[in-house]
Design a protein around this motif. Structure first.
Motif, PDB file in Angstrom:
ATOM      1  N   VAL A   9      -2.566  13.419 -12.919  1.00  0.00           N
ATOM      2  CA  VAL A   9      -4.238  13.203 -12.480  1.00  0.00           C
ATOM      3  C   VAL A   9      -5.128  13.997 -14.394  1.00  0.00           C
ATOM      4  O   VAL A   9      -4.187  14.613 -14.646  1.00  0.00           O
ATOM      5  N   LEU A  10      -5.729  14.026 -14.487  1.00  0.00           N
ATOM      6  CA  LEU A  10      -6.283  14.121 -16.003  1.00  0.00           C
ATOM      7  C   LEU A  10      -7.936  14.465 -15.527  1.00  0.00           C
ATOM      8  O   LEU A  10      -9.091  15.272 -15.781  1.00  0.00           O
ATOM      9  N   TRP A  11      -8.263  13.948 -14.914  1.00  0.00           N
ATOM     10  CA  TRP A  11      -9.613  14.178 -14.213  1.00  0.00           C
ATOM     11  C   TRP A  11     -10.147  13.238 -11.975  1.00  0.00           C
ATOM     12  O   TRP A  11      -9.398  12.366 -12.299  1.00  0.00           O
ATOM     13  N   SER A  12     -10.576  14.330 -11.519  1.00  0.00           N
ATOM     14  CA  SER A  12     -10.769  13.772 -10.404  1.00  0.00           C
ATOM     15  C   SER A  12     -12.285  13.704  -9.974  1.00  0.00           C
ATOM     16  O   SER A  12     -13.084  15.263 -10.328  1.00  0.00           O
ATOM     17  N   ASP A  13     -13.071  13.288  -9.256  1.00  0.00           N
ATOM     18  CA  ASP A  13     -14.193  13.596  -8.187  1.00  0.00           C
ATOM     19  C   ASP A  13     -13.771  13.272  -6.850  1.00  0.00           C
ATOM     20  O   ASP A  13     -13.116  12.177  -6.603  1.00  0.00           O
ATOM     21  N   LYS A  18     -12.319   9.669  -6.934  1.00  0.00           N
ATOM     22  CA  LYS A  18     -12.186   8.507  -7.986  1.00  0.00           C
ATOM     23  C   LYS A  18     -11.568   9.480  -8.758  1.00  0.00           C
ATOM     24  O   LYS A  18     -11.538  11.192  -8.553  1.00  0.00           O
ATOM     25  N   ALA A  19     -10.509   9.099  -9.630  1.00  0.00           N
ATOM     26  CA  ALA A  19     -10.102   9.887 -10.055  1.00  0.00           C
ATOM     27  C   ALA A  19      -9.065   8.388 -11.982  1.00  0.00           C
ATOM     28  O   ALA A  19      -9.063   7.683 -11.172  1.00  0.00           O
ATOM     29  N   VAL A  20      -8.834   9.345 -12.955  1.00  0.00           N
ATOM     30  CA  VAL A  20      -7.955   8.720 -13.818  1.00  0.00           C
ATOM     31  C   VAL A  20      -6.508   9.403 -14.505  1.00  0.00           C
ATOM     32  O   VAL A  20      -6.650  10.466 -14.280  1.00  0.00           O
ATOM     33  N   GLY A  34     -11.698   5.663  -4.058  1.00  0.00           N
ATOM     34  CA  GLY A  34     -11.074   5.069  -3.067  1.00  0.00           C
ATOM     35  C   GLY A  34     -11.467   4.523  -2.001  1.00  0.00           C
ATOM     36  O   GLY A  34     -12.171   3.378  -2.694  1.00  0.00           O
ATOM     37  N   ASP A  35     -11.654   4.256  -1.092  1.00  0.00           N
ATOM     38  CA  ASP A  35     -11.908   2.682  -0.787  1.00  0.00           C
ATOM     39  C   ASP A  35     -13.027   2.312  -0.025  1.00  0.00           C
ATOM     40  O   ASP A  35     -13.780   3.262   0.232  1.00  0.00           O
ATOM     41  N   PHE A  45      -6.785  15.303  -5.139  1.00  0.00           N
ATOM     42  CA  PHE A  45      -6.144  15.067  -6.511  1.00  0.00           C
ATOM     43  C   PHE A  45      -6.787  15.951  -7.097  1.00  0.00           C
ATOM     44  O   PHE A  45      -8.241  15.453  -6.980  1.00  0.00           O
ATOM     45  N   SER A  46      -5.939  17.248  -7.636  1.00  0.00           N
ATOM     46  CA  SER A  46      -6.855  17.141  -8.346  1.00  0.00           C
ATOM     47  C   SER A  46      -6.274  17.912 -10.261  1.00  0.00           C
ATOM     48  O   SER A  46      -4.609  17.704 -10.194  1.00  0.00           O
ATOM     49  N   PRO A  47      -7.167  18.271 -11.594  1.00  0.00           N
ATOM     50  CA  PRO A  47      -6.645  17.483 -12.690  1.00  0.00           C
ATOM     51  C   PRO A  47      -4.989  18.347 -13.157  1.00  0.00           C
ATOM     52  O   PRO A  47      -4.928  19.393 -12.174  1.00  0.00           O
ATOM     53  N   GLY A  48      -3.645  17.314 -13.442  1.00  0.00           N
ATOM     54  CA  GLY A  48      -2.530  18.406 -13.519  1.00  0.00           C
ATOM     55  C   GLY A  48      -1.499  18.128 -12.466  1.00  0.00           C
ATOM     56  O   GLY A  48      -0.712  18.290 -11.977  1.00  0.00           O
ATOM     57  N   ASP A  49      -1.860  17.238 -11.389  1.00  0.00           N
ATOM     58  CA  ASP A  49      -1.162  16.932 -10.316  1.00  0.00           C
ATOM     59  C   ASP A  49      -0.221  15.825 -10.424  1.00  0.00           C
ATOM     60  O   ASP A  49      -1.477  14.469 -11.254  1.00  0.00           O
ATOM     61  N   LEU A  50       0.583  15.619 -10.079  1.00  0.00           N
ATOM     62  CA  LEU A  50       1.842  14.650 -10.652  1.00  0.00           C
ATOM     63  C   LEU A  50       1.502  13.641  -9.612  1.00  0.00           C
ATOM     64  O   LEU A  50       1.885  14.457  -8.187  1.00  0.00           O
TER      65      LEU A  50
END
Length: 115
Positions: A9-13, A18-20, A34-35, A45-50
């Motif tokens: 995860v590079l970015w998430s809101d 939403k996430a990238v 999301g749905d 998820f947070s940035p840095g999560d696998l």
């Protein structure tokens, strides 16, 4: 056609769901939303999560589906490392100084002419 892939995860809101994701194949980034039908954001998820997810390409855009957390904060520094590399790559590199190598034959002739 879809395939399973790992990513970071590079970015998430969280509020928008939403996430990238940076993908393991180092190809295009994958985007997650999301749905949209239910309006529920299932993202945690947070940035840095696998994460592991299914990836599909729609109109040259990679979309992540059904992401699952594999490890929290496994690559917590990755977003900053990528930003630093991008900044370094975008800096103008100075032109290398022209390298002038003396021609040995001229030096020997000049030294012999003074004798």
């Amino acid at each position: 056609m879809s395939e399973f892939m790992y990513g970071v995860v590079l970015w998430s809101d969280l509020s928008a769901g939403k996430a990238v994701f940076w993908c393991e194949d180092h190809g295009d980034l994958a985007f997650y939303e999301g749905d949209a039908e239910t309006g529920q954001a299932t993202l945690e998820f947070s940035p840095g999560d696998l994460v592991e997810f299914e990836v599909e390409t729609e109109q040259r855009l990679r979309r992540a589906r059904d992401p699952k957390l594999v490890g929290g904060q496994v690559f917590r520094d990755l977003p900053e490392v990528l930003r630093a590399r991008e900044a370094l790559a975008s800096q103008e590199m100075p032109e290398p100084a022209p390298m002038v190598l003396p021609f040995a034959g001229k030096q020997k002739r000049a030294a012999g002419a003074t004798r």
